[in-house]
Design an enzyme around this catalytic site. Sequence first.
Site, PDB file in Angstrom:
ATOM      1  CG  ASP A 161      -5.835  -4.593  13.815  1.00 24.47           C
ATOM      2  OD1 ASP A 161      -6.597  -3.711  13.406  1.00 24.47           O
ATOM      3  OD2 ASP A 161      -4.620  -4.641  13.521  1.00 24.47           O
ATOM      4  CG  ASP A 216      -2.526   1.710  10.977  1.00 22.50           C
ATOM      5  OD1 ASP A 216      -3.637   1.583  11.534  1.00 22.50           O
ATOM      6  OD2 ASP A 216      -1.766   0.755  10.747  1.00 22.50           O
TER       7      ASP A 216
HETATM    8  C1  GLA Z   1      -3.443  -2.452  11.834  1.00 23.28           C
HETATM    9  C2  GLA Z   1      -3.451  -1.597  13.103  1.00 23.28           C
HETATM   10  C3  GLA Z   1      -2.028  -1.242  13.472  1.00 23.28           C
HETATM   11  C4  GLA Z   1      -1.217  -2.502  13.692  1.00 23.28           C
HETATM   12  C5  GLA Z   1      -1.296  -3.401  12.480  1.00 23.28           C
HETATM   13  C6  GLA Z   1      -0.719  -4.792  12.736  1.00 23.28           C
HETATM   14  O1  GLA Z   1      -2.989  -1.739  10.756  1.00 23.28           O
HETATM   15  O2  GLA Z   1      -4.226  -0.439  12.897  1.00 23.28           O
HETATM   16  O3  GLA Z   1      -1.998  -0.410  14.622  1.00 23.28           O
HETATM   17  O4  GLA Z   1      -1.727  -3.164  14.833  1.00 23.28           O
HETATM   18  O5  GLA Z   1      -2.635  -3.604  12.039  1.00 23.28           O
HETATM   19  O6  GLA Z   1      -0.774  -5.611  11.629  1.00 23.28           O
END
Ligand code: GLA
Length: 415
Positions: A161, A216
């Site tokens: 990430d 996301d």
């Molecule tokens: C980010 C990523 C998500 C998830 C969260 C976890 O937002 O894009 O897919 O992995 O972190 O904290």
Amino acid sequence: MLTKNNNNMKSTFYKLLIFAICCFSSSNLFAQKFEELAQTPPMGWNSWNTFQTNINEQMLRDMVDAYVSSGMRDAGYTYFVLDDGWMAMQRDSNGSLVADPKKFPSGMKAFADYVHSKGLKFGIYNCAGTHTCAGYPGTHGYEYQDARLYASWGVDYLKYDWCNTDSINARDAYLTMSRAIRAAGRPMIFSLCEWGNHGPWLWAKNVGQLWRTTTDIHAGFAQDLNNGNWTSFGVLHILDLQDHIRQYAGPGHWNDPDMLEVGNGMTYAEDKAHFSLWCMLAAPLISGNDLRKMSPQTISVLTNKEVISVNQDSLGMECFKYYSFDGIEIFVKALKDNSLAVCFLNRSSRQQNINFDWKEHLITDTVSKLDIDFNKNTYVLRDLWAKKNIGTTNKPLKQTIGSHEVLMLKLSKVN
Ligand code: GLA
């Protein structure tokens, strides 16, 4: 004169030598990843979309069991990925990450062994920053140590990430982790999750097997979700951001429009549309629902083998938007054996009747090199959700498509 010529030759020789060294070292620098992995888009399950950090060993063991008993494994899903929240808040005195002992009383190796014992592969999450997005220890500065630990646990997939990375260079950070995985020696899919902020499709082909292209997703079709200081995107918004980068994806290196929200609250029609579109996009199919509590409809969407085979087609082509009129969009994906997938999407909020005369359309595409004239060749039409043939391209296609619904067809050439 002779001396000058000699000097010229010498200097040309040294220039060539330096050029060759540069080429060699830069190709070495970038050729880090395990090339043979993810020749088709990876398929699996990830804990984030439903559980966020509320995970624990018993619940996850039950999820592994459901993965198998529901038919997901048989449909082609392979990876079982733990997202954020699996680790303790502190590294140990050696600087090693530790699984949260309350959540994983048997430890991570034992859990990985359980996943493997069911014929699945095991994935884990961390972050290029100092901390993960949920505030757990990040990997910055510990790349090689963490990669060795994952290899010792039997990790097959790392999602990496991009939170808490203020002064960190994205390309360097992902390249370093890619090299660390290579050095640890265990083949792992490397999933870059920097949300498309630094155009990973331009530089990550040799660094990892997939890269997120947007922020996301959330379980909404036509609307985004305001989370306070950030917004997660609905299915259509993410779809609209994919067309211009389709030429960068292919076997071993995929654009990742984020994990699936099938079974997480959208309507049956929307779930089918979301799944169909992700298959058309040659997107990684990482389900994110509670596998223990799937409705028959959810199972039927996630395990529709004919739709999945469009996703897993060995050409590895992403679809393109061919046509758009009055809230209907038509996507086309080139498949092996001169076949095609064609997906009609009704984005509008009303039911629509389509009357599509194939013979009035020439389908051409420079990326997949399609050049199709339905006056010259006939194709059989198969409806992949109804699972039946519905005629040929010799007659106009007349169908009714509900709001937020798709008609997903496979076209096979008649010889
Ligand atoms: C980010 C990523 C998500 C998830 C969260 C976890 O937002 O894009 O897919 O992995 O972190 O904290």
